[in-house]
Write an enzyme that holds these catalytic residues in place. Sequence first.
Site, mmCIF file in Angstrom:
data_model
loop_
_atom_site.group_PDB
_atom_site.id
_atom_site.type_symbol
_atom_site.label_atom_id
_atom_site.label_comp_id
_atom_site.label_asym_id
_atom_site.label_seq_id
_atom_site.Cartn_x
_atom_site.Cartn_y
_atom_site.Cartn_z
ATOM 1 N N PRO A 225 79.516 -14.987 41.345
ATOM 2 C CG PRO A 225 77.384 -14.200 40.751
ATOM 3 C CD PRO A 225 78.853 -14.007 40.455
ATOM 4 C CG LEU A 226 75.942 -18.601 39.865
ATOM 5 C CD1 LEU A 226 75.082 -18.733 38.622
ATOM 6 C CD2 LEU A 226 75.285 -19.309 41.050
ATOM 7 N N GLY A 227 80.752 -18.942 40.605
ATOM 8 C CA GLY A 227 82.067 -19.559 40.497
ATOM 9 C C GLY A 227 82.483 -19.983 39.110
ATOM 10 C CG LEU B 263 86.817 -19.231 41.043
ATOM 11 C CD1 LEU B 263 85.902 -18.081 40.635
ATOM 12 C CD2 LEU B 263 87.062 -19.207 42.538
ATOM 13 C CG PHE C 289 88.485 -16.674 37.238
ATOM 14 C CD1 PHE C 289 89.377 -16.059 36.373
ATOM 15 C CD2 PHE C 289 87.677 -15.879 38.035
ATOM 16 C CE1 PHE C 289 89.467 -14.683 36.310
ATOM 17 C CE2 PHE C 289 87.757 -14.494 37.980
ATOM 18 C CZ PHE C 289 88.662 -13.900 37.106
ATOM 19 C CE1 TYR D 288 84.432 -6.161 32.667
ATOM 20 C CE2 TYR D 288 82.158 -5.459 32.850
ATOM 21 C CZ TYR D 288 83.291 -5.966 33.431
ATOM 22 O OH TYR D 288 83.288 -6.291 34.754
#
Length: 292
Positions: free
Chosen positions: A209-211, A217, A214, A56
């Site tokens: 977790p919230l899409g 998604l 990407f 990262y």
Amino acid sequence: MTTSQANAYGKLGEHDVLRVGFGAMQLEHADLADAVKVLHRAVELGVDHIDTAQFYGPVNELIRTALHPYADRLQIVTKVGAVTHPTERLVAAQKPAQLRAQVEENLRTLGAEHLAVVNLRRVDTPPGITATGDQVVDLDSQLAELIALRDEGKIGGIGLSNVTLAQLRQALPAGIACVQNLYNVLTRDHEDVLAECAEHGIAWVPYCPLGSAFDWLPSVTGNPVVIAHAERLGITPAQAGLAWLLGHSPATLLIPGTRNPGHLADNVAVARIELDQEATSAFDALAQDAPA
């Protein structure tokens, strides 16, 4: 919606942690002052599980600047299986010797002698990079190297990321602390892996977790059903989506990331939010929208 202290904590290997931790990936593009501010605030709010990775960019160094020396209760989790590259953002680094080198580099940049958990990021399939050529490595040899690192005291637990049910079952004899797979209220391809984690007391730590990580998604916070119930309950759509994850399985721990202190406080508050049955049932029904 109700608030509760009872289910605010969960197990990460041998450690009790707040069920909402902090994913540090978004700090990659933060300046030093903002990153330090957010990390300090996370700890002030009770966060004791921080997820990071050497790949990262400068994030490990930011964590070290903000939080070193680390409090005993703070569990720092990292991941291995990829490295940065001069011409590509990331490339696979799956060989056992490469995994060991990555653990050592994470320890160095974090200024730590021990990592609570190290997640092995398998790259057999998307999202992200996929292994080719000599980077197609068998799971057992990777686990053997991580077990050796655990025996040496450099890591406390072994985690897995981006794995199938068959791979998780193959790895169970090694002792698995957590699994990080793509999963949210709209994208539930790994329900079988979640069920296996719950059966064996393994923490389930969904990424995206919230899409929103990407473009391909679906966005949880943009879903009209999520928005409607969030408004009815007086919470944000992000809180609604995260609360559903916590309520869906007691094995779930969350590591949402943000550079915004206000969003951070909203995220941490989810550890004590329980959706009512109306919202839960409506969100459960959204599974039909998940990609096949």
